[in-house]
Scaffold this motif. Structure first.
Motif, PDB file in Angstrom:
ATOM      1  N   TYR A  74     -91.826   7.704  17.949  1.00 11.12           N
ATOM      2  CA  TYR A  74     -92.563   8.648  18.765  1.00 11.12           C
ATOM      3  C   TYR A  74     -91.620   9.623  19.473  1.00 11.12           C
ATOM      4  CZ  TYR A  74     -96.871   5.843  18.450  1.00 11.12           C
ATOM      5  OH  TYR A  74     -97.989   5.172  18.029  1.00 11.12           O
ATOM      6  N   THR A  75     -92.073  10.843  19.588  1.00 16.45           N
ATOM      7  CA  THR A  75     -91.305  11.857  20.320  1.00 16.45           C
ATOM      8  C   THR A  75     -91.091  11.446  21.772  1.00 16.45           C
ATOM      9  OG1 THR A  75     -92.175  13.605  18.907  1.00 16.45           O
ATOM     10  CG2 THR A  75     -91.286  14.278  21.044  1.00 16.45           C
ATOM     11  N   SER A  76     -92.072  10.796  22.360  1.00 16.83           N
ATOM     12  CA  SER A  76     -91.992  10.392  23.766  1.00 16.83           C
ATOM     13  C   SER A  76     -91.267   9.071  23.974  1.00 16.83           C
ATOM     14  CB  SER A  76     -93.396  10.292  24.358  1.00 16.83           C
ATOM     15  OG  SER A  76     -94.174   9.357  23.631  1.00 16.83           O
ATOM     16  N   GLY A  77     -90.721   8.511  22.899  1.00 14.74           N
ATOM     17  CA  GLY A  77     -89.950   7.290  23.023  1.00 14.74           C
ATOM     18  C   GLY A  77     -90.667   6.069  22.480  1.00 14.74           C
ATOM     19  N   MET A  78     -89.911   4.984  22.313  1.00 12.58           N
ATOM     20  CA  MET A  78     -90.458   3.721  21.838  1.00 12.58           C
ATOM     21  C   MET A  78     -91.644   3.316  22.723  1.00 12.58           C
ATOM     22  SD  MET A  78     -88.462   0.054  21.619  1.00 12.58           S
ATOM     23  CE  MET A  78     -87.237   0.711  20.476  1.00 12.58           C
ATOM     24  N   PRO A  79     -92.830   3.097  22.146  1.00 14.45           N
ATOM     25  CA  PRO A  79     -94.024   2.859  22.970  1.00 14.45           C
ATOM     26  C   PRO A  79     -93.875   1.719  23.971  1.00 14.45           C
ATOM     27  CG  PRO A  79     -94.639   3.237  20.689  1.00 14.45           C
ATOM     28  CD  PRO A  79     -93.143   3.151  20.712  1.00 14.45           C
ATOM     29  N   GLN A  80     -93.233   0.617  23.564  1.00 12.06           N
ATOM     30  CA  GLN A  80     -93.080  -0.513  24.480  1.00 12.06           C
ATOM     31  C   GLN A  80     -92.213  -0.141  25.680  1.00 12.06           C
ATOM     32  OE1 GLN A  80     -92.605  -0.459  21.219  1.00 12.06           O
ATOM     33  NE2 GLN A  80     -93.501  -2.248  20.213  1.00 12.06           N
ATOM     34  N   PHE A  81     -91.158   0.616  25.425  1.00 10.87           N
ATOM     35  CA  PHE A  81     -90.256   1.045  26.493  1.00 10.87           C
ATOM     36  C   PHE A  81     -90.950   2.063  27.386  1.00 10.87           C
ATOM     37  CE2 PHE A  81     -85.895   3.158  27.439  1.00 10.87           C
ATOM     38  CZ  PHE A  81     -85.826   2.493  28.642  1.00 10.87           C
ATOM     39  N   ASN A  82     -91.680   2.986  26.766  1.00  9.34           N
ATOM     40  CA  ASN A  82     -92.416   3.987  27.528  1.00  9.34           C
ATOM     41  C   ASN A  82     -93.400   3.312  28.478  1.00  9.34           C
ATOM     42  OD1 ASN A  82     -94.653   5.987  28.075  1.00  9.34           O
ATOM     43  ND2 ASN A  82     -93.317   7.320  26.881  1.00  9.34           N
ATOM     44  N   GLN A  83     -94.096   2.302  27.976  1.00 11.66           N
ATOM     45  CA  GLN A  83     -95.075   1.608  28.813  1.00 11.66           C
ATOM     46  C   GLN A  83     -94.396   0.834  29.938  1.00 11.66           C
ATOM     47  OE1 GLN A  83     -98.384   1.927  28.803  1.00 11.66           O
ATOM     48  NE2 GLN A  83     -98.419   0.593  30.609  1.00 11.66           N
ATOM     49  N   TRP A  84     -93.225   0.244  29.659  1.00 12.48           N
ATOM     50  CA  TRP A  84     -92.485  -0.494  30.693  1.00 12.48           C
ATOM     51  C   TRP A  84     -92.099   0.457  31.828  1.00 12.48           C
ATOM     52  CZ3 TRP A  84     -88.375  -1.250  33.821  1.00 12.48           C
ATOM     53  CH2 TRP A  84     -88.124  -2.550  34.273  1.00 12.48           C
ATOM     54  N   LEU A  85     -91.621   1.635  31.468  1.00 17.35           N
ATOM     55  CA  LEU A  85     -91.220   2.616  32.475  1.00 17.35           C
ATOM     56  C   LEU A  85     -92.428   3.148  33.239  1.00 17.35           C
ATOM     57  CD1 LEU A  85     -88.530   4.600  30.449  1.00 17.35           C
ATOM     58  CD2 LEU A  85     -88.114   2.982  32.309  1.00 17.35           C
ATOM     59  N   ARG A  86     -93.535   3.310  32.542  1.00 15.23           N
ATOM     60  CA  ARG A  86     -94.755   3.769  33.212  1.00 15.23           C
ATOM     61  C   ARG A  86     -95.179   2.775  34.290  1.00 15.23           C
ATOM     62  NH1 ARG A  86     -98.848   7.376  32.055  1.00 15.23           N
ATOM     63  NH2 ARG A  86    -100.822   6.873  33.084  1.00 15.23           N
ATOM     64  N   GLU A  87     -95.140   1.495  33.965  1.00 18.03           N
ATOM     65  CA  GLU A  87     -95.498   0.475  34.941  1.00 18.03           C
ATOM     66  C   GLU A  87     -94.490   0.453  36.095  1.00 18.03           C
ATOM     67  OE1 GLU A  87     -97.389  -2.562  36.961  1.00 18.03           O
ATOM     68  OE2 GLU A  87     -98.141  -1.295  35.340  1.00 18.03           O
ATOM     69  N   LEU A  88     -93.206   0.702  35.798  1.00 16.00           N
ATOM     70  CA  LEU A  88     -92.194   0.784  36.852  1.00 16.00           C
ATOM     71  C   LEU A  88     -92.535   1.907  37.829  1.00 16.00           C
ATOM     72  CD1 LEU A  88     -89.410   0.042  38.088  1.00 16.00           C
ATOM     73  CD2 LEU A  88     -88.397   1.739  36.514  1.00 16.00           C
TER      74      LEU A  88
END
Length: 424
Positions: A74-88
């Motif tokens: 994904y252009t916005s980054g690895m989905p699992q990592f993106n979601q981890w940062l979103r929760e942070l």
């Protein structure tokens, strides 16, 4: 908010990549793709990856995620990592605007330059702190915009000056252009500012946000030192008070995990993050997969409590360095210079006394001859104004070298002040 009025013509012209737009569908179950022009992972020589932490713990990364990290994603980054940062972001900042988006980049500098290009319409003006981050200035001075400095002091940006500039525009336009549109964007480094080491107080942040509401200004909150605050609780971010959706926040792993993995993330209004993603689609396609996996695998292992414990240790490390550095400054530079003791980050901004008005030659020539390095203040001035200020950093110097480094700097400052006194 109507975000299109903030966008440059070049940014408005960006459209999704026909191939990149299909990326979310590639990993869909039961999907058979004839569209992918990507190399087959079977040809890659890498089988698995693990890292050893300084604690001795070995983390072995999930095989499926590792294989995925080796390919386009994904252009916005690895989905699992993106979601981890979103929760942070939700846990740390509790943003009032819930409909925000997040995208990962190759360091926050990557995301910052894309954000600035999004706003850099030829002939427009951009508000920046004075002094401000030299890396930002090096990019902005290549863009077709005029920089409008806003003073800072020991409590951060001066919101009353910001209000005066915007209320009195164009009379307070430093370029003297009478027909130039009023600035629409403010760039700020609010915590442990590079170069000053100064952080904006909560009161200043609230007032600055009010001024930006009054004049409909977007805020680019470049905050790589946010987790390097020496006092707890941490001073809340602009993102945490953004009820309008006018804050585009930049974060970085460079100061807390590793600068070499080049991981940063941007959080803010979906329309603006989408524009940054469209830029990425046409340039570097996506952030690198393996560094993302290195960061995500560690953070997932730690959990949020482990992450917060780690950043507290990092902040304490720099606080101890700051304390030793401050003692040496008091010992060697008292009477020769003035400074504000930083409450975050890695830097001290020193104003030289003794009739010294320009630190450039003193630092780049005389200090170098005395085997000590610092950065002359002119590098951080938006309009290249001469200044008696100097940026010094205590981040990487060993504790037993700090006193000698400050002593060497004091020697050349004392000699320069003495020469000024003799000439006068």
């Amino acid at each position: 908010m109507d975000y299109r009025k903030f966008l440059s013509t070049r940014s408005k012209a960006r459209v999704p990549s026909a191939i990149r737009a299909l990326m979310p569908l590639y990993n869909k179950k039961d999907m058979i793709s004839l569209a992918a022009g990507m190399p087959n992972p079977e040809t890659f020589p890498y089988a698995s990856m693990s890292v050893t932490l300084k604690s001795g713990e070995i983390i072995t990364f999930d095989d499926d995620l590792f294989r995925r990290s080796l390919s386009y994603d994904y252009t916005s980054g690895m989905p699992q990592f993106n979601q981890w940062l979103r929760e942070l972001q939700i846990r740390e900042h509790a943003p009032p605007c819930k409909e925000f988006d997040l995208s990962i980049g190759s360091g926050s500098q990557d995301l910052f330059t894309k954000a600035m290009e999004m706003f850099a319409e030829p002939g427009t003006a951009l508000l920046v702190e004075e002094p401000t981050y030299a890396g930002a200035l090096s990019f902005l001075k290549s863009e077709p915009v005029d920089l409008v400095p806003v003073n800072t002091d020991s409590e951060g940006i001066d919101p009353e000056m910001l209000d005066r500039i915007l209320t009195s525009w164009p009379e307070l336009n430093p370029t003297g252009k009478k027909d130039q549109p009023r600035p629409q964007v403010l760039y700020t480094v609010p915590v442990g500012g590079n170069p000053t080491g100064v952080s904006s107080t909560l009161q200043r942040k609230k007032r600055t946000y009010e001024v930006c509401q009054k004049h409909d200004i977007l805020i680019i909150e470049d905050d790589p030192y946010y987790y390097l605050q020496f006092k707890t609780p941490r001073t809340p971010s602009y993102f945490s008070m953004d009820v309008d959706g006018r804050v585009l926040r930049m974060d970085s792993m460079s100061k807390i995990l590793s600068s070499g993995i080049r991981i940063g993330w941007v959080t803010g209004p979906k329309v603006l993050v989408e524009r940054i993603n469209l830029h990425t689609m046409s340039t570097n396609l996506q952030p690198a997969g393996v560094p993302q996996l290195m960061a995500y695998g560690l953070l997932a292992e730690w959990g949020y409590d482990g992450f917060f414990a780690h950043v507290d240790r990092v902040a304490n490390f720099y606080r101890e360095r700051r304390d030793v550095f401050e003692e040496s400054l008091e010992r060697h530079l008292k009477g020769l210079a003035e400074w504000v003791v930083p409450d975050s980050g890695m830097f001290v901004w020193i104003r030289l006394l003794g009739g010294i008005t320009d630190s450039n030659e003193l630092i780049l020539q005389k200090a170098v001859k005395n085997n000590v390095l610092a950065v002359p203040g002119v590098a951080f001035m938006p309009l290249n104004d001469i200044t008696p200020c100097v940026r010094v950093s205590y981040s990487c110097i060993e504790k037993d070298q700090i006193d000698e480094a400050v002593r060497r700097l004091a020697t050349v400052i004392r000699e320069e002040a003495a020469a000024n006194s003799a000439n006068n």
